[in-house]
Design a protein around this motif. Structure first.
Motif, PDB file in Angstrom:
ATOM      1  N   ALA A  99       0.830  -1.208   0.000  1.00  0.00           N
ATOM      2  CA  ALA A  99       0.000   0.000   0.000  1.00  0.00           C
ATOM      3  C   ALA A  99       0.864   1.258   0.000  1.00  0.00           C
ATOM      4  O   ALA A  99       0.572   2.222  -0.719  1.00  0.00           O
ATOM      5  N   VAL A 100       1.937   1.252   0.782  1.00  0.00           N
ATOM      6  CA  VAL A 100       2.851   2.395   0.817  1.00  0.00           C
ATOM      7  C   VAL A 100       3.527   2.557  -0.540  1.00  0.00           C
ATOM      8  O   VAL A 100       3.621   3.666  -1.077  1.00  0.00           O
ATOM      9  N   ASP A 101       3.986   1.459  -1.117  1.00  0.00           N
ATOM     10  CA  ASP A 101       4.637   1.524  -2.422  1.00  0.00           C
ATOM     11  C   ASP A 101       3.680   2.064  -3.481  1.00  0.00           C
ATOM     12  O   ASP A 101       4.062   2.911  -4.300  1.00  0.00           O
ATOM     13  N   ASN A 102       2.435   1.609  -3.454  1.00  0.00           N
ATOM     14  CA  ASN A 102       1.437   2.115  -4.402  1.00  0.00           C
ATOM     15  C   ASN A 102       1.178   3.601  -4.180  1.00  0.00           C
ATOM     16  O   ASN A 102       1.032   4.356  -5.143  1.00  0.00           O
ATOM     17  N   TRP A 103       1.130   4.026  -2.924  1.00  0.00           N
ATOM     18  CA  TRP A 103       0.913   5.449  -2.640  1.00  0.00           C
ATOM     19  C   TRP A 103       2.062   6.284  -3.197  1.00  0.00           C
ATOM     20  O   TRP A 103       1.828   7.321  -3.812  1.00  0.00           O
ATOM     21  N   ILE A 104       3.282   5.811  -2.981  1.00  0.00           N
ATOM     22  CA  ILE A 104       4.457   6.525  -3.492  1.00  0.00           C
ATOM     23  C   ILE A 104       4.362   6.653  -5.015  1.00  0.00           C
ATOM     24  O   ILE A 104       4.595   7.726  -5.578  1.00  0.00           O
ATOM     25  N   LYS A 105       3.985   5.572  -5.688  1.00  0.00           N
ATOM     26  CA  LYS A 105       3.896   5.573  -7.154  1.00  0.00           C
ATOM     27  C   LYS A 105       2.761   6.460  -7.662  1.00  0.00           C
ATOM     28  O   LYS A 105       2.887   7.088  -8.709  1.00  0.00           O
TER      29      LYS A 105
END
Length: 108
Positions: free
Chosen positions: A9-15
């Motif tokens: 979820a954090v990685d998707n938010w960053i992207k």
């Protein structure tokens, strides 16, 4: 949400919302800042320092979530599977510390 999905979820938010991860040193500084905010709330709300009026509306849960967010960022950018690392740590603590705290006179 488990840790693995939280990392995703954090990685998707960053992207989707961020430009990129801050570098590791910047995230380490951010983590230190966020832990400081948690410490301030704990010291003033549960410790012996008086709580300033401006701190009374601070949300400890939100500040702890900030810490978790930055930890997840650091895990992602350094290739750490935090779920695996956490599970391994819990097993180690369970084996190493099984009787340790029960035998601690200070905790009775």
């Amino acid at each position: 949400m488990d840790i693995k999905n939280a990392q995703l979820a954090v990685d998707n938010w960053i992207k989707e919302h961020g430009v990129r991860y801050f570098n590791e040193l910047t995230n380490m500084a951010q983590l230190t800042e966020e832990v400081g905010e948690v410490a301030r709330i704990i010291a003033r709300r549960y410790g012996e320092q008086s709580e300033k009026e401006s701190d009374k509306n601070k949300d400890l849960g939100e500040e702890l979530a900030d810490v978790v967010f930055v930890v997840l960022c650091l895990a992602n950018q350094t290739g750490i599977d935090l779920q695996e690392a956490f599970d391994k740590k819990m097993l180690k603590k369970a084996q190493r510390d099984h009787d340790r705290h029960h035998n601690n006179e200070k905790l009775k």
